[in-house]
Design a protein around this motif. Structure first.
Motif: not given
Length: 289
Positions: A36-37, A210-222, A230-236
């Motif tokens: 996808a990316f 290397v394992a990653v816990i992040t919000d999106s496949p777009a994160a550079p560390v991926c 992938y975790v959901s991190d949405h907050s207003p």
């Protein structure tokens, strides 16, 4: 076509594909976020096939072309990260506390969905941790909080663990002793940090897992990892929510403790005994560990 139908179609056709086509289809099944990316040229080079071959496989799977396949995978990944209910709540004039609770429940639900979508990733995580000489936990800013909890959990399980966060030494300086026999788990929520990505890249080049816990496949560390959660991190407000990442840490380390068998049981019993030391703690009744 949704991704579930795509996976069903691939599995139904695998045994009838020529070898090269089957190899591409199997890669699509197990590496949807990378496809996808990544560009068509990057994927073709990784698989040692031509770009035309990727286009043919996409059409065989029912897409207009490779770009159509790629966009479908990208949309599915972003839908996993972005629950449709997130932005609706705070616009309808309802109680702020109630809406925040609802949004955090959505973060947990989405993270749970992502964790259970590919159960084999959790098993791979447990195996990697137990086969590593040392586990390094990295985070910057708010991302250092789930990283520190990982470090705490590993220590409680009697595993050799090191916490890496910005201090008197840069992350790259702290990474000098990491070898191919070690594992790095990096927590990275927005905003993404250049120094984190550079340190992870260096560690990956040394051969560490290397394992990653992040919000999106777009994160550079991926790009430098073998395993992504992938975790959901949405907050207003206050940037990213930590509820999803902390929930993921709890699920992953609890599964690890169970997977460790007798060694995990003994480690948790020892930790419970420590917390019952009356020289340090007030008595705690019904403590489960």
């Amino acid at each position: 076509m949704d991704v579930q139908r795509l996976e069903e179609r691939i599995r139904g056709k695998l045994n009838f594909f020529p070898n090269k086509t089957r190899r591409v289809a199997e890669y699509i099944l197990g590496n949807s976020s990378e496809i996808a990316f990544s560009s068509i040229s990057e994927t073709a080079q990784k698989l040692s096939v031509s770009r035309a071959q990727l286009v043919r496989v996409a059409r065989m799977l029912g897409f207009e072309g490779y770009a159509d396949l790629k966009n479908t995978l990208k949309k599915n990944l972003m839908d996993q990260m972005l629950p449709s209910s997130v932005n609706a709540g705070l616009e309808n004039g309802s109680d702020i506390a109630s809406e925040l609770c609802r949004l955090e429940q959505a973060n947990i639900s989405e993270t749970y969905r992502n964790l259970t979508l590919h159960n084999e990733l959790t098993s791979k995580f447990c195996k990697a941790v137990q086969s590593s000489n040392a586990i390094y936990c990295m985070g910057w800013g708010i991302s250092s909080m789930p990283a520190e909890w990982l470090y705490t959990r590993f220590s409680e399980l009697g595993l050799k663990s090191v916490l890496m966060r910005r201090g008197s030494l840069s992350l790259i300086e702290q990474s000098r002793g990491i070898t191919k026999n070690d594992m790095l788990i990096v927590c990275e929520l927005p905003s993404y940090v250049i120094e984190v990505a550079e340190a992870v890249k260096k560690i990956s080049e040394e051969g560490a897992f290397v394992a990653v816990i992040t919000d999106s496949p777009a994160a550079p560390v991926c790009s430098y990892s073998q395993l992504q959660f992938y975790v959901s991190d949405h907050s207003p407000m206050f940037g990213s929510s930590l509820i999803g990442s902390m929930f993921a840490v709890h699920v992953l380390t609890s599964t690890l403790a169970h997977d460790m068998g007798n060694a995990g049981r003994i480690a948790l019993e020892t930790q419970k005994e420590n917390l019952s030391d009356k020289r340090i703690y007030y008595p705690s009744y019904g403590l489960r560990y």
